[in-house]
Design a protein around this motif. Structure first.
Motif, PDB file in Angstrom:
ATOM      1  N   GLU A 137      32.677  39.705  35.447  1.00  0.00           N
ATOM      2  CA  GLU A 137      31.309  39.493  34.992  1.00  0.00           C
ATOM      3  C   GLU A 137      30.456  40.751  35.099  1.00  0.00           C
ATOM      4  O   GLU A 137      29.317  40.788  34.617  1.00  0.00           O
ATOM      5  CB  GLU A 137      30.649  38.374  35.808  1.00  0.00           C
ATOM      6  N   ALA A 138      30.988  41.813  35.716  1.00  0.00           N
ATOM      7  CA  ALA A 138      30.226  43.048  35.902  1.00  0.00           C
ATOM      8  C   ALA A 138      29.805  43.647  34.567  1.00  0.00           C
ATOM      9  O   ALA A 138      30.537  43.579  33.579  1.00  0.00           O
ATOM     10  CB  ALA A 138      31.034  44.058  36.703  1.00  0.00           C
ATOM     11  N   GLY A 155      41.714  52.481  35.033  1.00  0.00           N
ATOM     12  CA  GLY A 155      40.743  51.460  35.379  1.00  0.00           C
ATOM     13  C   GLY A 155      39.621  51.372  34.358  1.00  0.00           C
ATOM     14  O   GLY A 155      39.214  50.269  33.955  1.00  0.00           O
ATOM     15  N   ALA A 156      39.117  52.525  33.920  1.00  0.00           N
ATOM     16  CA  ALA A 156      38.052  52.538  32.919  1.00  0.00           C
ATOM     17  C   ALA A 156      38.524  51.934  31.603  1.00  0.00           C
ATOM     18  O   ALA A 156      37.772  51.211  30.929  1.00  0.00           O
ATOM     19  CB  ALA A 156      37.568  53.971  32.700  1.00  0.00           C
ATOM     20  N   LYS A 157      39.755  52.205  31.243  1.00  0.00           N
ATOM     21  CA  LYS A 157      40.313  51.667  29.997  1.00  0.00           C
ATOM     22  C   LYS A 157      40.395  50.137  30.060  1.00  0.00           C
ATOM     23  O   LYS A 157      40.066  49.445  29.093  1.00  0.00           O
ATOM     24  CB  LYS A 157      41.703  52.279  29.759  1.00  0.00           C
ATOM     25  N   ILE A 158      40.813  49.621  31.197  1.00  0.00           N
ATOM     26  CA  ILE A 158      40.864  48.166  31.386  1.00  0.00           C
ATOM     27  C   ILE A 158      39.454  47.571  31.296  1.00  0.00           C
ATOM     28  O   ILE A 158      39.212  46.568  30.613  1.00  0.00           O
ATOM     29  CB  ILE A 158      41.498  47.824  32.752  1.00  0.00           C
ATOM     30  N   GLN A 164      34.826  44.792  28.107  1.00  0.00           N
ATOM     31  CA  GLN A 164      33.655  45.310  27.396  1.00  0.00           C
ATOM     32  C   GLN A 164      32.529  45.773  28.328  1.00  0.00           C
ATOM     33  O   GLN A 164      31.343  45.621  28.039  1.00  0.00           O
ATOM     34  CB  GLN A 164      33.104  44.278  26.408  1.00  0.00           C
ATOM     35  N   MET A 165      32.878  46.308  29.483  1.00  0.00           N
ATOM     36  CA  MET A 165      31.874  46.852  30.386  1.00  0.00           C
ATOM     37  C   MET A 165      31.414  48.230  29.892  1.00  0.00           C
ATOM     38  O   MET A 165      32.148  48.926  29.187  1.00  0.00           O
ATOM     39  CB  MET A 165      32.452  47.003  31.798  1.00  0.00           C
ATOM     40  N   THR A 166      30.211  48.620  30.271  1.00  0.00           N
ATOM     41  CA  THR A 166      29.756  49.994  30.065  1.00  0.00           C
ATOM     42  C   THR A 166      30.466  50.865  31.093  1.00  0.00           C
ATOM     43  O   THR A 166      30.406  50.595  32.294  1.00  0.00           O
ATOM     44  CB  THR A 166      28.240  50.110  30.242  1.00  0.00           C
ATOM     45  N   THR A 167      31.159  51.889  30.624  1.00  0.00           N
ATOM     46  CA  THR A 167      32.005  52.695  31.513  1.00  0.00           C
ATOM     47  C   THR A 167      31.433  54.099  31.689  1.00  0.00           C
ATOM     48  O   THR A 167      31.110  54.781  30.720  1.00  0.00           O
ATOM     49  CB  THR A 167      33.436  52.795  30.961  1.00  0.00           C
ATOM     50  N   TYR A 184      37.388  55.434  25.349  1.00  0.00           N
ATOM     51  CA  TYR A 184      37.053  54.202  26.062  1.00  0.00           C
ATOM     52  C   TYR A 184      35.986  54.442  27.130  1.00  0.00           C
ATOM     53  O   TYR A 184      35.576  53.508  27.821  1.00  0.00           O
ATOM     54  CB  TYR A 184      38.312  53.599  26.701  1.00  0.00           C
ATOM     55  N   LEU A 185      35.546  55.689  27.281  1.00  0.00           N
ATOM     56  CA  LEU A 185      34.455  56.000  28.199  1.00  0.00           C
ATOM     57  C   LEU A 185      33.145  56.061  27.429  1.00  0.00           C
ATOM     58  O   LEU A 185      33.042  56.743  26.405  1.00  0.00           O
ATOM     59  CB  LEU A 185      34.673  57.340  28.892  1.00  0.00           C
ATOM     60  N   ASP A 186      32.156  55.346  27.920  1.00  0.00           N
ATOM     61  CA  ASP A 186      30.835  55.471  27.313  1.00  0.00           C
ATOM     62  C   ASP A 186      30.224  56.821  27.670  1.00  0.00           C
ATOM     63  O   ASP A 186      29.702  57.515  26.801  1.00  0.00           O
ATOM     64  CB  ASP A 186      29.940  54.325  27.772  1.00  0.00           C
ATOM     65  N   TYR A 187      30.302  57.189  28.957  1.00  0.00           N
ATOM     66  CA  TYR A 187      29.678  58.444  29.382  1.00  0.00           C
ATOM     67  C   TYR A 187      30.541  59.157  30.408  1.00  0.00           C
ATOM     68  O   TYR A 187      30.968  58.546  31.392  1.00  0.00           O
ATOM     69  CB  TYR A 187      28.291  58.175  29.995  1.00  0.00           C
ATOM     70  N   ILE A 188      30.806  60.432  30.164  1.00  0.00           N
ATOM     71  CA  ILE A 188      31.352  61.259  31.228  1.00  0.00           C
ATOM     72  C   ILE A 188      30.172  61.914  31.932  1.00  0.00           C
ATOM     73  O   ILE A 188      29.173  62.284  31.294  1.00  0.00           O
ATOM     74  CB  ILE A 188      32.373  62.305  30.732  1.00  0.00           C
ATOM     75  N   VAL A 189      30.270  62.015  33.242  1.00  0.00           N
ATOM     76  CA  VAL A 189      29.182  62.527  34.071  1.00  0.00           C
ATOM     77  C   VAL A 189      29.702  63.717  34.858  1.00  0.00           C
ATOM     78  O   VAL A 189      30.767  63.625  35.495  1.00  0.00           O
ATOM     79  CB  VAL A 189      28.668  61.435  35.033  1.00  0.00           C
ATOM     80  N   LEU A 190      28.991  64.837  34.814  1.00  0.00           N
ATOM     81  CA  LEU A 190      29.440  66.049  35.493  1.00  0.00           C
ATOM     82  C   LEU A 190      28.270  67.006  35.631  1.00  0.00           C
ATOM     83  O   LEU A 190      27.207  66.791  35.038  1.00  0.00           O
ATOM     84  CB  LEU A 190      30.588  66.707  34.742  1.00  0.00           C
ATOM     85  N   ASN A 191      28.468  68.081  36.430  1.00  0.00           N
ATOM     86  CA  ASN A 191      27.397  69.073  36.534  1.00  0.00           C
ATOM     87  C   ASN A 191      27.630  70.213  35.549  1.00  0.00           C
ATOM     88  O   ASN A 191      28.674  70.288  34.893  1.00  0.00           O
ATOM     89  CB  ASN A 191      27.229  69.570  37.970  1.00  0.00           C
ATOM     90  N   ASP A 192      26.653  71.094  35.433  1.00  0.00           N
ATOM     91  CA  ASP A 192      26.706  72.134  34.415  1.00  0.00           C
ATOM     92  C   ASP A 192      27.824  73.140  34.660  1.00  0.00           C
ATOM     93  O   ASP A 192      28.408  73.671  33.705  1.00  0.00           O
ATOM     94  CB  ASP A 192      25.361  72.852  34.283  1.00  0.00           C
TER      95      ASP A 192
END
Length: 319
Positions: A137-138, A155-158, A164-167, A184-192
Motif C-alpha cells: 500500500e506504500a 527492489g525499485a524495479k519490483i 506502481q510506487m513512486t521510486t 523504472y526509477l522516477d528520480y535518481i538522487v545524488l550530489n553535484d
C-alpha cells in the motif's frame, strides 16, 4: 501493512553504525593524521537515517534490510523503532555482521565517509519481494547504494513495475559497474560531485547544472533527477520541467545526515500531496535546519533529525 497500520514509505538500504572523529583536514595519501573526539555516533547507514528522519516528521515508514545478531543490529532496531519506523523486515542473519563506517569531520564541518561492508550483501531478492508485497500500500519507495546496488535496483524495479510506487534512488556511493537502463526509477538522487563523475567530467570543469541533469536523464532514461549542490541549494529535472531550489542561509554546525534528511523530506512531501517542486523547496529548508543541529539519529534535545513541529517553527521564523 505494517505493525501499526498502513505504510506510506518503504526504505530499502543499509543499516550500519558510524564511528566519528574530528580532523583538521583530510589526510594525504600515505599520511598518518591525528584525530580527536573519536566515538561511536548515534548514526546508522543510509537506510536507517532516512527511515528515522521520516519517522520523526510523522511519515508511516517501513524499513527493509539485513543485519547481524549483534549490538549494532540491536541499535538500529531500537533507533528506528523509537522513531516510529516499522522494522518487521529488518531481517537478522547469523552469517553476517552489521556494517560499520568511519565519518571524518574537518574543521569547516565538511564530512568524509568511508563505508564498510553492508550486511545487505546477504539480503535476497526473494526477501525484498516478500517485504514489498507485505507493504504494497506504500506510495513511495526509496532505495540507495549503501547496499549492493543491483539488489537496490531490483527492489525499485519490483516497487515500480508490480506496485506502481513512486521510486527514488540515491545512487551513492557510485557503483563501479554501469547501472544500465533505469527507466523504472522516477528520480535518481545524488550530489553535484557524483553527478559530474557519472557524466565523465573532472571535478573542476565548469558546466551548467541544467546540462548535467539533462545528460543523466538521457543516459539512464529515468523520469527525473534531483541533484543537491551543498550550500548552493539543489536542482531538479522532472520530465521536461527544470527548476533550481535556492539555498537557505544558515550557520552549519554538522552536515552529517543532511543529504539523507533532504531525501526523506522530499519523499514526505510527496506523501502529503505536495508537487515535486513544493516538496523539494520544503526539503531544502528542512536540510538547512538539520545542519544547524548536531548529529542525526541522536535524541538529545535540539540535536539530530527534527520533529515536524520543530521544522515548521524554523520555517515560520524565516518569513
Amino acid at each position: 501493512m505494517g505493525k501499526n497500520g498502513p505504510i506510506d514509505v518503504i526504505v530499502l538500504n543499509s543499516h550500519g553504525v558510524g564511528q566519528v572523529c574530528h580532523i583538521k583536514r583530510f589526510p594525504r595519501r600515505g599520511e598518518t593524521l591525528e584525530a580527536t573526539n573519536w566515538h561511536v555516533e548515534e548514526d546508522g547507514g543510509k537506510g536507517a537515517t532516512v527511515s528515522v528522519a521520516l519517522g520523526r516528521i510523522g511519515v508511516s515508514t517501513g524499513y527493509i534490510g539485513k543485519v547481524g545478531y549483534d549490538p549494532w543490529g540491536d541499535m538500529g532496531d531500537q533507533w528506528m523503532s523509537e522513531s516510529g519506523v516499522d522494522t518487521t523486515f529488518m531481517y537478522r542473519d547469523h552469517s553476517v555482521s552489521t556494517g560499520t563506517g568511519l565519518i571524518m569531520i574537518e574543521e569547516d564541518s565538511t564530512n568524509t565517509i568511508v563505508d564498510g561492508d553492508s550486511a545487505c550483501m546477504a539480503l535476497t531478492t526473494e526477501e525484498i519481494h516478500d517485504a514489498i508485497e507485505a507493504m504494497k500500500e506504500a506510495k513511495v519507495f526509496i532505495t540507495g547504494f549503501g547496499m549492493p546496488f543491483k539488489k537496490a535496483l531490483a527492489g525499485a524495479k519490483i516497487a515500480k513495475e508490480e506496485y506502481q510506487m513512486t521510486t527514488l534512488c540515491n545512487v551513492s556511493p557510485l557503483p563501479s559497474e554501469e547501472m544500465g537502463n533505469l527507466d523504472y526509477l522516477d528520480y535518481i538522487v545524488l550530489n553535484d560531485v557524483e553527478a559530474k563523475t557519472l557524466c565523465g567530467y573532472e571535478e573542476d570543469v565548469r558546466v551548467s547544472k541544467k546540462e548535467i541533469v539533462e545528460q543523466l536523464q538521457q543516459k539512464y532514461r529515468c523520469k527525473g533527477v534531483i541533484m543537491t549542490c551543498s550550500a548552493e541549494g539543489s536542482v531538479v529535472l522532472d520530465g521536461d520541467e527544470y527548476w533550481e531550489v535556492a539555498p537557505t542561509s544558515v550557520k552549519a554546525v554538522d552536515t552529517i545526515g543532511a543529504g539523507d534528511g533532504y531525501l526523506a523530506a522530499v519523499s514526505a512531501g510527496l506523501v502529503w500531496g505536495k508537487s515535486l517542486r513544493e516538496a523539494t523547496q520544503w526539503a531544502s529548508k528542512y536540510a538547512a535546519y538539520k545542519v544547524t543541529r548536531q548529529g542525526s539519529m541522536t535524541k538529545k534535545p535540539g540535536c539530530g533529525y527534527p520533529s515536524l513541529a520543530e521544522v515548521e517553527a524554523f520555517i515560520a521564523g524565516l518569513n
